[in-house]
Design an enzyme around this catalytic site. Structure first.
Site, PDB file in Angstrom:
ATOM      1  N   PHE A  74       0.835  -1.200   0.000  1.00 34.19           N
ATOM      2  CA  PHE A  74       0.000   0.000   0.000  1.00 34.19           C
ATOM      3  C   PHE A  74       0.864   1.242   0.000  1.00 34.19           C
ATOM      4  O   PHE A  74       1.921   1.259   0.624  1.00 34.19           O
ATOM      5  CB  PHE A  74      -0.909  -0.003   1.230  1.00 34.19           C
ATOM      6  CG  PHE A  74      -1.940  -1.092   1.161  1.00 34.19           C
ATOM      7  CD1 PHE A  74      -3.184  -0.859   0.598  1.00 34.19           C
ATOM      8  CD2 PHE A  74      -1.650  -2.374   1.618  1.00 34.19           C
ATOM      9  CE1 PHE A  74      -4.118  -1.872   0.503  1.00 34.19           C
ATOM     10  CE2 PHE A  74      -2.581  -3.390   1.521  1.00 34.19           C
ATOM     11  CZ  PHE A  74      -3.819  -3.136   0.962  1.00 34.19           C
ATOM     12  N   GLU A  75       0.381   2.296  -0.648  1.00 35.71           N
ATOM     13  CA  GLU A  75       1.160   3.527  -0.741  1.00 35.71           C
ATOM     14  C   GLU A  75       1.471   4.119   0.629  1.00 35.71           C
ATOM     15  O   GLU A  75       2.433   4.845   0.796  1.00 35.71           O
ATOM     16  CB  GLU A  75       0.429   4.569  -1.581  1.00 35.71           C
ATOM     17  CG  GLU A  75      -0.887   5.021  -0.990  1.00 35.71           C
ATOM     18  CD  GLU A  75      -1.635   5.970  -1.932  1.00 35.71           C
ATOM     19  OE1 GLU A  75      -1.176   7.096  -2.099  1.00 35.71           O
ATOM     20  OE2 GLU A  75      -2.662   5.556  -2.502  1.00 35.71           O
ATOM     21  N   THR A  76       0.652   3.778   1.618  1.00 32.28           N
ATOM     22  CA  THR A  76       0.866   4.288   2.962  1.00 32.28           C
ATOM     23  C   THR A  76       2.075   3.661   3.646  1.00 32.28           C
ATOM     24  O   THR A  76       2.529   4.161   4.657  1.00 32.28           O
ATOM     25  CB  THR A  76      -0.364   3.978   3.825  1.00 32.28           C
ATOM     26  OG1 THR A  76      -0.733   2.608   3.575  1.00 32.28           O
ATOM     27  CG2 THR A  76      -1.521   4.874   3.450  1.00 32.28           C
TER      28      THR A  76
ATOM     29  N   ASN B 121       0.444  12.300  -4.061  1.00 29.38           N
ATOM     30  CA  ASN B 121       0.986  11.928  -2.745  1.00 29.38           C
ATOM     31  C   ASN B 121       2.512  11.893  -2.742  1.00 29.38           C
ATOM     32  O   ASN B 121       3.154  12.347  -1.800  1.00 29.38           O
ATOM     33  CB  ASN B 121       0.464  10.547  -2.329  1.00 29.38           C
ATOM     34  CG  ASN B 121      -0.857  10.644  -1.602  1.00 29.38           C
ATOM     35  OD1 ASN B 121      -1.210  11.694  -1.079  1.00 29.38           O
ATOM     36  ND2 ASN B 121      -1.600   9.547  -1.586  1.00 29.38           N
TER      37      ASN B 121
END
Lengths: 277, 347
Positions: A74-76, B121
């Site tokens: 996940f990008e997180t 982002n």
């Protein structure tokens, strides 16, 4: 390392005699079909940049059915979680369950862009054009929009940097449009070799999975065409729901979900029907 | 339910090494967050937003903020919805399944109540990283030939006005005259283009951590998102936390720590300080509250009532938590091994 060059040749016809039992028409939803159709595009060993929603179902099903060694991240910053419980956002604490590591955005984007990995991103959008460029920002004038959406998030980054991406959309003329109101995520740009000329060393959209069928892109022009229509959906119906001219001449019928795939989606992946609805 | 184990005065006596930095939420915001400031907040969508401090910004009716954000969903939506924000540089104004697009954010943009400029982002994270490293810009290939490059949310006139005002105050413009620059790779000649993104150095970054040592050392458990880049880029760093822990404990396993105390200006002990967003190993996100929030945020009158009931009404975070209720907090308390709440009803 996996290779997606042959994905267009993936079998679409009736399953072999010893294959798992296909579900009967009318016993599954469009969303379940989407998750299964997208899951079948995933190969064992792929490194998947996952969003939430149907994309999450697709990844979770593929991992449990035919691609156990596919890695989801996940990008997180959650790298290779178990997906025991379905995350409802990419920052859901469930993306940290049993991970190889928990990191942050910089680390995660260095995996998306990693030159030695074959990374596949799952993206959604409000609008898509014939070259698979995506709008997730606004409708109308950018500075005074009629409708404002969330914006890129990591979508532009994944579309720019991953080895390939798969798009999830509801099919409709207002979504499949001639001209985007805002180009958030680069697809094949103006088609042909324009993406490479713009400075992208790799990547581009591999397929678009909708509630009606699966679309892919011609290898030379990079124009979208209909690859598969779902059982009970006519290719003409898909063309009518597309706001630009769509080649439907190559379309075949997608194999329905198997009983096994449906059982896994309903009982293991999304028992609370958080995404299935 | 009491959120503070001890009063601020007692805490200062308990923790002499950080006594000058220990503040209540109200004190920290009053001291460090001015109207017109450029701020960034930690967390990501429904996880570890510094909500107690955000509510305090709203209570103190601080306005004209310039919010620089990646995907700070819940905190962003409350600040925008309460009218605290004038300018937003943002990658994502959504909250996962709880809001495909944050409702107050969407309304404010469509009504022209805030001015928005879009990035991705990765781009926003790189901009914070550049600020943290004290370099003026950072290159990337993410976004070439997209409208993130071609369209600026802020007009040339506004950029000029903002830059001139900062220069007149003797500081480097917080909003440069150009959104970004596309140029050729100086090492590779004309064949290859890159985007140069300007660094961000917010006036204040506010993050929420699980642990702060009584020496000021910060430990975040689980995903760090871009909190550390945001903190290191900022002029002033405020850290709220679930617990103040002994120096001996936090320095025993320093591999897990992420900011030394000397980079932190204010330490704000505030248990449940990220509610209704999650705080790994302490509590999950509160699906009931996020659903209630969604219903309120869709409608102007219901939203005004929400702010009265949950933000303006409770004088502080203790009163807010009393309103949330002990039964709800008990329901979302995290499993101490998994870090979240298995089997939580999230419908």
């Amino acid at each position: 390392m996996s290779d997606h060059s042959d994905s267009a040749a993936r079998p679409a016809g009736p399953p072999a005699p010893d294959a798992p039992q296909p579900a009967a028409p009318g016993t599954y939803s469009a969303r379940e079909m989407m998750a299964v159709a997208a899951g079948r595009l995933i190969k064992d060993g792929d490194v998947l940049f996952a969003g939430t929603g149907v994309a999450m179902l697709a990844a979770a099903v593929a991992k449990r059915v035919h691609a156990p060694r596919a890695i989801v991240f996940f990008e997180t910053g959650g790298i290779d979680p178990t997906l025991t419980e379905l995350p409802l956002a990419v920052a859901d604490p469930r993306v940290m369950d049993g991970t190889a590591m928990n990191s942050g955005l910089i680390e995660s984007f260095s995996i998306v862009a990693h030159r030695k990995l074959h990374t596949i991103a799952f993206l959604g959008a409000a609008q898509i054009d014939r070259y698979g460029n995506l709008n997730s920002t606004c409708i109308g004038d950018y500075r005074a929009p009629k409708v404002r959406f969330s914006g890129s998030g990591g979508a532009c980054d994944a579309g720019s940097l991953a080895s390939a991406f798969i798009v999830f959309m509801q099919h409709g003329r207002r979504k499949f449009v001639e001209t985007l109101d805002y180009l958030t995520t680069p697809g094949w740009l103006a088609g042909g070799d324009s993406r490479r000329r713009a400075g992208y060393a790799r990547g581009g959209p591999l397929a678009v999975v909708t509630d009606l069928g699966v679309l892919e892109f011609a290898p030379d022009t990079h124009e979208m065409y209909l690859h598969q229509h779902y059982a009970g959906v006519g290719p003409e119906q898909i063309a009518e729901n597309t706001g630009f001219e769509l080649d439907i001449s190559r379309a075949t019928e997608a194999a329905p979900p198997t009983e096994h795939e449906l059982r896994i989606i309903r009982h293991d992946v999304d028992p609370q029907r958080l995404i299935l609805g | 339910m009491t959120s503070q184990n001890v009063s601020a005065d007692d805490a200062a006596d308990l923790y002499p090494e950080i006594r000058d930095k220990l503040l209540t939420p109200a004190e920290a915001i009053r001291r460090y967050v001015r109207s017109g400031a450029q701020i960034s907040i930690g967390g990501f969508t429904i996880n570890r937003n510094p909500m107690a401090l955000i509510y305090e910004i709203v209570r103190q009716r601080i306005g004209d903020l310039h919010l620089v954000a990646h995907s700070n969903g819940q905190g962003l939506d409350v600040l925008v919805g309460a009218g605290c924000v004038r300018l937003i540089e943002v990658a994502y104004g959504g909250n996962g399944r709880f809001a495909p697009t944050c409702f107050r954010f969407r309304k404010a943009v469509e009504r022209g109540e805030v001015l928005v400029e879009d990035y991705s982002n990765y781009q926003m994270t790189l901009r914070f990283l550049a600020g943290a490293l004290s370099v003026p810009f950072v290159p990337t290939r993410s976004g070439l030939s997209t409208d993130l490059v071609h369209r600026s949310g802020f007009s040339a006139e506004l950029r000029e006005e903002l830059a001139t005002a900062d220069e007149a105050a003797g500081r480097r413009p917080r909003t440069p005259r150009k959104k970004l620059v596309v140029t050729s790779d100086p090492f590779d000649g004309e064949s290859s283009e890159v985007i140069l993104l300007p660094a961000l150095t917010p006036d204040v970054t506010i993050i929420h951590a699980q642990h702060v040592g009584d020496d000021g050392t910060v430990r975040i458990k689980g995903l760090t998102f871009a909190d550390l880049e945001q903190a290191k880029a900022a002029e002033t760093v405020i850290v709220s936390c679930e617990e103040i822990v002994p120096r001996d404990w936090i320095r025993t396993d320093s591999d897990q720590n992420c900011l030394p105390g000397f980079l932190v200006d204010a330490i704000v002990p505030v248990p449940w300080g990220a509610h209704p967003t999650a705080c790994h190993y302490f509590y999950d996100y509160d699906p009931g509250h996020l659903n209630l929030y969604r219903a309120a945020a869709k409608d102007d009158d219901a939203w005004a009532a929400y702010l009265d009931e949950w933000v303006y009404g409770p004088p502080d975070h203790d009163a807010y938590l009393a309103r949330v209720g002990g039964d709800t907090l008990a329901r979302i308390r995290a499993d101490s091994v998994l870090g979240y709440t298995p089997g939580l009803d999230r419908r």
